[in-house]
Design a protein around this motif. Sequence first.
Motif, PDB file in Angstrom:
ATOM      1  N   HIS A 184       1.057  -5.020 -13.036  1.00 26.95           N
ATOM      2  CA  HIS A 184       0.575  -4.396 -12.293  1.00 26.95           C
ATOM      3  C   HIS A 184       1.598  -3.801 -11.084  1.00 26.95           C
ATOM      4  O   HIS A 184       3.049  -5.058 -10.580  1.00 26.95           O
ATOM      5  CB  HIS A 184       0.229  -5.856 -11.173  1.00 26.95           C
ATOM      6  CG  HIS A 184      -0.105  -5.601  -9.841  1.00 26.95           C
ATOM      7  ND1 HIS A 184      -1.604  -4.754  -9.615  1.00 26.95           N
ATOM      8  CD2 HIS A 184      -0.245  -6.167  -8.570  1.00 26.95           C
ATOM      9  CE1 HIS A 184      -1.290  -4.915  -8.135  1.00 26.95           C
ATOM     10  NE2 HIS A 184      -0.909  -5.639  -7.473  1.00 26.95           N
ATOM     11  N   VAL A 185       1.238  -3.270 -10.571  1.00 26.91           N
ATOM     12  CA  VAL A 185       2.680  -2.011  -9.401  1.00 26.91           C
ATOM     13  C   VAL A 185       1.865  -2.509  -7.931  1.00 26.91           C
ATOM     14  O   VAL A 185       0.767  -2.032  -7.815  1.00 26.91           O
ATOM     15  CB  VAL A 185       2.527  -0.516 -10.068  1.00 26.91           C
ATOM     16  CG1 VAL A 185       3.429  -0.101  -9.101  1.00 26.91           C
ATOM     17  CG2 VAL A 185       2.506  -0.705 -11.098  1.00 26.91           C
ATOM     18  N   GLY A 186       3.364  -2.301  -7.240  1.00 29.72           N
ATOM     19  CA  GLY A 186       2.286  -3.162  -5.719  1.00 29.72           C
ATOM     20  C   GLY A 186       3.597  -3.113  -4.674  1.00 29.72           C
ATOM     21  O   GLY A 186       4.947  -3.246  -5.572  1.00 29.72           O
ATOM     22  N   ASP A 187       3.166  -2.455  -3.356  1.00 29.74           N
ATOM     23  CA  ASP A 187       4.356  -2.742  -2.598  1.00 29.74           C
ATOM     24  C   ASP A 187       4.824  -3.912  -1.366  1.00 29.74           C
ATOM     25  O   ASP A 187       5.647  -3.896  -0.214  1.00 29.74           O
ATOM     26  CB  ASP A 187       4.267  -1.425  -1.530  1.00 29.74           C
ATOM     27  CG  ASP A 187       2.709  -2.003  -0.134  1.00 29.74           C
ATOM     28  OD1 ASP A 187       2.202  -1.926  -0.941  1.00 29.74           O
ATOM     29  OD2 ASP A 187       2.994  -2.012   0.596  1.00 29.74           O
ATOM     30  N   GLN A 188       3.777  -4.153  -1.757  1.00 29.02           N
ATOM     31  CA  GLN A 188       4.664  -5.985  -1.390  1.00 29.02           C
ATOM     32  C   GLN A 188       4.869  -7.409  -2.291  1.00 29.02           C
ATOM     33  O   GLN A 188       3.852  -7.297  -2.982  1.00 29.02           O
ATOM     34  CB  GLN A 188       2.657  -6.609  -0.358  1.00 29.02           C
ATOM     35  CG  GLN A 188       2.145  -5.378   0.583  1.00 29.02           C
ATOM     36  CD  GLN A 188       2.756  -5.236   1.915  1.00 29.02           C
ATOM     37  OE1 GLN A 188       3.748  -6.233   2.868  1.00 29.02           O
ATOM     38  NE2 GLN A 188       3.689  -4.587   2.039  1.00 29.02           N
ATOM     39  N   ILE A 189       5.951  -8.091  -1.701  1.00 25.74           N
ATOM     40  CA  ILE A 189       6.013  -8.922  -2.317  1.00 25.74           C
ATOM     41  C   ILE A 189       5.379  -9.953  -2.172  1.00 25.74           C
ATOM     42  O   ILE A 189       5.237 -11.149  -3.758  1.00 25.74           O
ATOM     43  CB  ILE A 189       7.322  -9.765  -1.228  1.00 25.74           C
ATOM     44  CG1 ILE A 189       8.753  -8.316  -1.461  1.00 25.74           C
ATOM     45  CG2 ILE A 189       8.362 -10.729  -2.299  1.00 25.74           C
ATOM     46  CD1 ILE A 189       8.729  -7.773  -2.389  1.00 25.74           C
ATOM     47  N   GLY A 190       4.087 -10.215  -0.925  1.00 27.12           N
ATOM     48  CA  GLY A 190       3.227 -11.446  -1.141  1.00 27.12           C
ATOM     49  C   GLY A 190       2.644 -11.843  -2.055  1.00 27.12           C
ATOM     50  O   GLY A 190       2.028 -12.013  -3.265  1.00 27.12           O
ATOM     51  N   SER A 191       1.814 -10.344  -1.755  1.00 24.98           N
ATOM     52  CA  SER A 191       0.352 -10.076  -2.057  1.00 24.98           C
ATOM     53  C   SER A 191       0.066  -9.066  -3.510  1.00 24.98           C
ATOM     54  O   SER A 191      -0.708 -10.138  -4.646  1.00 24.98           O
ATOM     55  CB  SER A 191      -0.880  -9.314  -1.446  1.00 24.98           C
ATOM     56  OG  SER A 191       0.171  -7.971  -1.249  1.00 24.98           O
ATOM     57  N   ASP A 192       1.523  -8.761  -3.996  1.00 27.54           N
ATOM     58  CA  ASP A 192       1.707  -8.065  -5.066  1.00 27.54           C
ATOM     59  C   ASP A 192       2.694  -8.851  -5.751  1.00 27.54           C
ATOM     60  O   ASP A 192       2.043  -8.779  -7.267  1.00 27.54           O
ATOM     61  CB  ASP A 192       1.714  -6.614  -4.906  1.00 27.54           C
ATOM     62  CG  ASP A 192       0.994  -5.754  -4.395  1.00 27.54           C
ATOM     63  OD1 ASP A 192      -0.205  -6.213  -4.509  1.00 27.54           O
ATOM     64  OD2 ASP A 192       1.086  -4.701  -3.463  1.00 27.54           O
ATOM     65  N   ILE A 193       3.824  -8.772  -5.898  1.00 25.85           N
ATOM     66  CA  ILE A 193       4.928  -9.220  -6.302  1.00 25.85           C
ATOM     67  C   ILE A 193       4.260 -10.987  -7.132  1.00 25.85           C
ATOM     68  O   ILE A 193       4.489 -11.439  -8.741  1.00 25.85           O
ATOM     69  CB  ILE A 193       6.124  -8.850  -6.496  1.00 25.85           C
ATOM     70  CG1 ILE A 193       6.335  -7.752  -5.848  1.00 25.85           C
ATOM     71  CG2 ILE A 193       7.013  -9.620  -7.530  1.00 25.85           C
ATOM     72  CD1 ILE A 193       6.199  -6.368  -7.310  1.00 25.85           C
ATOM     73  N   GLU A 194       4.695 -11.628  -6.037  1.00 28.68           N
ATOM     74  CA  GLU A 194       4.266 -13.153  -6.486  1.00 28.68           C
ATOM     75  C   GLU A 194       2.304 -13.678  -6.485  1.00 28.68           C
ATOM     76  O   GLU A 194       2.005 -14.134  -7.639  1.00 28.68           O
ATOM     77  CB  GLU A 194       3.839 -13.718  -5.102  1.00 28.68           C
ATOM     78  CG  GLU A 194       5.450 -13.823  -4.224  1.00 28.68           C
ATOM     79  CD  GLU A 194       6.210 -14.409  -3.080  1.00 28.68           C
ATOM     80  OE1 GLU A 194       5.094 -15.151  -2.816  1.00 28.68           O
ATOM     81  OE2 GLU A 194       7.024 -14.100  -2.355  1.00 28.68           O
ATOM     82  N   GLY A 195       1.360 -12.524  -6.140  1.00 32.60           N
ATOM     83  CA  GLY A 195      -0.025 -12.518  -6.666  1.00 32.60           C
ATOM     84  C   GLY A 195      -0.304 -12.383  -8.450  1.00 32.60           C
ATOM     85  O   GLY A 195      -0.310 -13.341  -9.103  1.00 32.60           O
ATOM     86  N   ALA A 196       0.893 -11.195  -8.390  1.00 30.44           N
ATOM     87  CA  ALA A 196       0.972 -10.855 -10.048  1.00 30.44           C
ATOM     88  C   ALA A 196       1.563 -11.875 -11.097  1.00 30.44           C
ATOM     89  O   ALA A 196       1.126 -12.576 -12.052  1.00 30.44           O
ATOM     90  CB  ALA A 196       1.739  -9.462 -10.230  1.00 30.44           C
ATOM     91  N   GLU A 197       2.386 -12.352 -10.195  1.00 31.61           N
ATOM     92  CA  GLU A 197       3.468 -13.726 -10.656  1.00 31.61           C
ATOM     93  C   GLU A 197       2.563 -14.640 -11.041  1.00 31.61           C
ATOM     94  O   GLU A 197       2.270 -15.897 -12.186  1.00 31.61           O
ATOM     95  CB  GLU A 197       4.447 -14.038 -10.306  1.00 31.61           C
ATOM     96  CG  GLU A 197       5.731 -13.349 -10.519  1.00 31.61           C
ATOM     97  CD  GLU A 197       7.280 -12.894  -9.828  1.00 31.61           C
ATOM     98  OE1 GLU A 197       7.600 -12.445  -9.892  1.00 31.61           O
ATOM     99  OE2 GLU A 197       6.452 -13.682  -8.142  1.00 31.61           O
ATOM    100  N   ASN A 198       1.689 -15.085 -10.215  1.00 30.44           N
ATOM    101  CA  ASN A 198       0.875 -16.232  -9.638  1.00 30.44           C
ATOM    102  C   ASN A 198       0.117 -16.518 -11.082  1.00 30.44           C
ATOM    103  O   ASN A 198      -0.856 -16.932 -11.967  1.00 30.44           O
ATOM    104  CB  ASN A 198       0.221 -16.495  -8.851  1.00 30.44           C
ATOM    105  CG  ASN A 198       0.509 -16.678  -6.993  1.00 30.44           C
ATOM    106  OD1 ASN A 198       2.272 -17.216  -7.949  1.00 30.44           O
ATOM    107  ND2 ASN A 198       0.654 -16.534  -6.110  1.00 30.44           N
ATOM    108  N   ALA A 199      -0.340 -15.509 -11.682  1.00 31.23           N
ATOM    109  CA  ALA A 199      -1.855 -14.752 -12.811  1.00 31.23           C
ATOM    110  C   ALA A 199      -1.083 -14.565 -14.103  1.00 31.23           C
ATOM    111  O   ALA A 199      -1.863 -13.972 -15.009  1.00 31.23           O
ATOM    112  CB  ALA A 199      -2.444 -13.485 -12.454  1.00 31.23           C
ATOM    113  N   ASN A 200       0.348 -14.380 -13.858  1.00 30.19           N
ATOM    114  CA  ASN A 200       0.882 -13.907 -15.417  1.00 30.19           C
ATOM    115  C   ASN A 200       1.188 -12.921 -15.860  1.00 30.19           C
ATOM    116  O   ASN A 200       0.806 -12.329 -17.141  1.00 30.19           O
ATOM    117  CB  ASN A 200       0.339 -15.088 -16.225  1.00 30.19           C
ATOM    118  CG  ASN A 200      -0.087 -16.973 -16.324  1.00 30.19           C
ATOM    119  OD1 ASN A 200       1.918 -17.101 -15.635  1.00 30.19           O
ATOM    120  ND2 ASN A 200      -0.062 -17.372 -16.644  1.00 30.19           N
TER     121      ASN A 200
END
Length: 241
Positions: A184-200
């Motif tokens: 998952h590629v995104g520019d926001q730490i919370g919604s994109d990076i942490e969000g992707a990590e939350n979904a493994n």
Amino acid sequence: MIKAIFFDLYGTLAGFFPSRFEIQSQACMQFNITLTEEGVIKGYKKADEHMTNQNALYPIRNRTPQEINDFFSEYESLVLEGCGINVDLDTATLIWKEIKKIPYEMKLFDDVVETLKNLRNKKLILAVISNIHKPGVELLKEFELTEYIDFSVTSYEAGSEKPHPPIFEEALRRALVTSNEVFHVGDQIGSDIEGAENANIAPILMDRDSNYDDWDLIRCPRVSNMLELERTLNDFGRKTQ
């Protein structure tokens, strides 16, 4: 083996035209406030992070009109803080009202279409995941992405905002892939990076404004444009062969 790439839209594939610096500068001129481009970029980083956190707690789209106005007053004050300018919330409200009067559009960045074509040629499934209150089909049509993106999942359809897992899980379901087969590629730490990590899901940070020069590359790759993303994906493919 990577079978799909999910993308955030705003700040990753598309940006403001005119730029957010130009829009802010035009509005602030009426208040004798002079901004710097570097400061506006810094301020938007802080303001967008605040928006991400607030959306995760209580989606802005679900708030009352007064609550939305209050939020954007605070949002505007954070943007100005990036330039070292502190205003009271009443002034921030007036500036935000002026900003809303300025016409703008969201346009794809110049490097997007060519890279999407190249990724499609590699038989990858491409999708957009966006916190926006409209159907994904409309979103793709609006940005003329239907030819390049297989589908889009929005918070309107999923009933869930990034960074919460359900919106990512819906994208996995539609793509018919597992979480370890996706970036998952995104520019926001919370919604994109942490969000992707939350979904493994493995994330990649898109940092077009160089907000994260000190980024921890052990956590995930960081790229500044789509060409760098393509090279990063090519390198990953070679390592896994």
